[in-house]
Scaffold this motif. Structure first.
Motif, short mmCIF file in Angstrom:
data_model
loop_
_atom_site.label_atom_id
_atom_site.label_comp_id
_atom_site.label_asym_id
_atom_site.label_seq_id
_atom_site.Cartn_x
_atom_site.Cartn_y
_atom_site.Cartn_z
N LEU A 154 0.80 -1.23 -0.04
CA LEU A 154 -0.11 0.09 -0.07
C LEU A 154 0.79 1.05 0.08
O LEU A 154 0.45 2.16 -0.67
CB LEU A 154 -0.98 0.00 1.05
CG LEU A 154 -2.04 -1.00 1.27
CD1 LEU A 154 -2.74 -0.85 2.67
CD2 LEU A 154 -2.99 -0.88 0.17
N SER A 155 1.99 1.29 0.66
CA SER A 155 2.68 2.39 0.72
C SER A 155 3.76 2.64 -0.30
O SER A 155 3.71 3.80 -0.90
CB SER A 155 3.60 2.23 2.14
OG SER A 155 4.33 1.50 2.11
N GLN A 156 4.29 1.44 -0.74
CA GLN A 156 5.46 1.69 -1.65
C GLN A 156 4.82 1.68 -3.27
O GLN A 156 5.37 2.23 -4.19
CB GLN A 156 6.38 0.68 -1.57
CG GLN A 156 7.32 0.89 -0.18
CD GLN A 156 7.80 2.25 -0.08
OE1 GLN A 156 8.41 2.75 -0.83
NE2 GLN A 156 7.49 2.83 1.34
N GLU A 157 3.89 0.80 -3.45
CA GLU A 157 3.28 0.63 -4.74
C GLU A 157 1.98 1.28 -5.01
O GLU A 157 1.72 1.65 -6.13
CB GLU A 157 3.06 -0.75 -4.96
CG GLU A 157 4.12 -1.76 -5.11
CD GLU A 157 3.93 -2.92 -5.50
OE1 GLU A 157 3.32 -3.23 -6.43
OE2 GLU A 157 4.48 -4.00 -4.76
N VAL A 158 1.56 1.93 -4.29
CA VAL A 158 0.09 2.88 -4.19
C VAL A 158 0.44 4.31 -3.88
O VAL A 158 0.58 5.40 -4.49
CB VAL A 158 -0.91 2.28 -3.62
CG1 VAL A 158 -2.13 3.22 -4.00
CG2 VAL A 158 -1.22 0.68 -4.02
N VAL A 159 0.97 4.51 -2.40
CA VAL A 159 0.81 5.99 -2.04
C VAL A 159 2.03 6.48 -2.35
O VAL A 159 1.99 7.78 -2.68
CB VAL A 159 0.46 5.77 -0.57
CG1 VAL A 159 0.97 7.34 0.35
CG2 VAL A 159 -0.78 5.46 -0.22
#
Length: 252
Positions: A154-159
């Motif tokens: 969620l943090s590295q690939e999206v946000v």
């Protein structure tokens, strides 16, 4: 790609998950449905044994949970993913359903814009984030990082991905929901000493790149606000210390 042949070990695992969820939808009592959903959650959050890792050609030396190999499988295979979504919809509201939904379908729903239907995307992401929040808070309270792989995605690939494409493609409310969950648990999952960089890079929920967003520091206030709100939910001493240390880094 929809290769779910029986000889495919991940296909076999998926079929077993779908079989159990089908049984849950057919169960006569709410108690039976809850028991089956809990069993599925325990299955997918369990760790692969060495023999299973070898069969799946996984060379990671550390622990690997079933959901970590099943989520990419569903991302690559639309038919099983659609079937899983169908059963989940029939079981909305049951304990363990939202976390299971989040663990298995996060890649499919967030990286494929039309997955599950554009008109239903807001609701699907809301359920996904509700389940993710439960998982992350459980990690904080127990002092482990069992679901760190989900947070990293969620943090590295999206946000915090370089172009924020998948974030910007979300409906406005869904985008804010994703940012809220990631912001809330950055202190727990991100390596120490990275707080200042994250504060600078965190996007605002109110503007996409096309709207002039993604400028340095634009999401700092939002991030700090979410972290502050989350501290009140942390019940362990170690968890509180972790959050307070990151808050000090933010202030610096």
């Amino acid at each position: 790609m929809d290769d779910s042949r029986p000889e495919d070990p991940l296909g076999v695992l998926s079929q077993e998950i779908l079989r159990k969820l089908r049984l849950a939808t057919e169960a006569e009592t709410k108690e039976d449905r809850e028991i089956i959903c809990e069993e599925v959650f325990c299955d997918i959050s369990g760790q692969l044994e060495q023999a299973a890792k070898e069969r799946l050609h996984i060379h990671h030396p550390g622990p690997v949970c079933f959901f970590e190999v099943l989520a990419p499988y569903y991302y690559q295979n639309n038919i099983p993913a659609d079937t899983l979504l169908y059963f989940c919809k029939r079981l909305w509201g049951l304990p363990y359903l939202a976390p299971t939904f989040a663990l298995l379908l996060h890649r499919w729903l967030l990286l494929r814009r039309e997955a599950g239907g554009i008109e239903q995307r807001q609701k699907h992401v809301n359920v996904l984030m509700y389940g993710s929040r439960q998982l992350f808070l459980g990690d904080v309270q127990s002092g482990i990082k069992k679901f760190g792989a989900l947070f990293h995605f969620l943090s590295q690939e999206v946000v915090l991905s370089p172009n924020r494409q998948h974030l910007d493609e979300l409906p406005a409310q869904a985008r804010e929901n994703v940012l809220s969950v990631v912001a809330a648990y950055i202190p727990y999952y991100h390596p120490p000493g990275e707080a200042k960089q994250v504060l600078e890079e965190f996007p605002s929920p109110y503007h996409t790149l096309a709207e002039g967003g993604h400028t340095p520091g634009e999401g700092a206030d939002f991030l700090v606000g979410e972290v502050t709100d989350t501290i009140s939910r942390v019940r362990t001493e170690q968890g509180l210390l972790t959050y307070l240390q990151v808050m000090q880094e933010f202030r610096a």
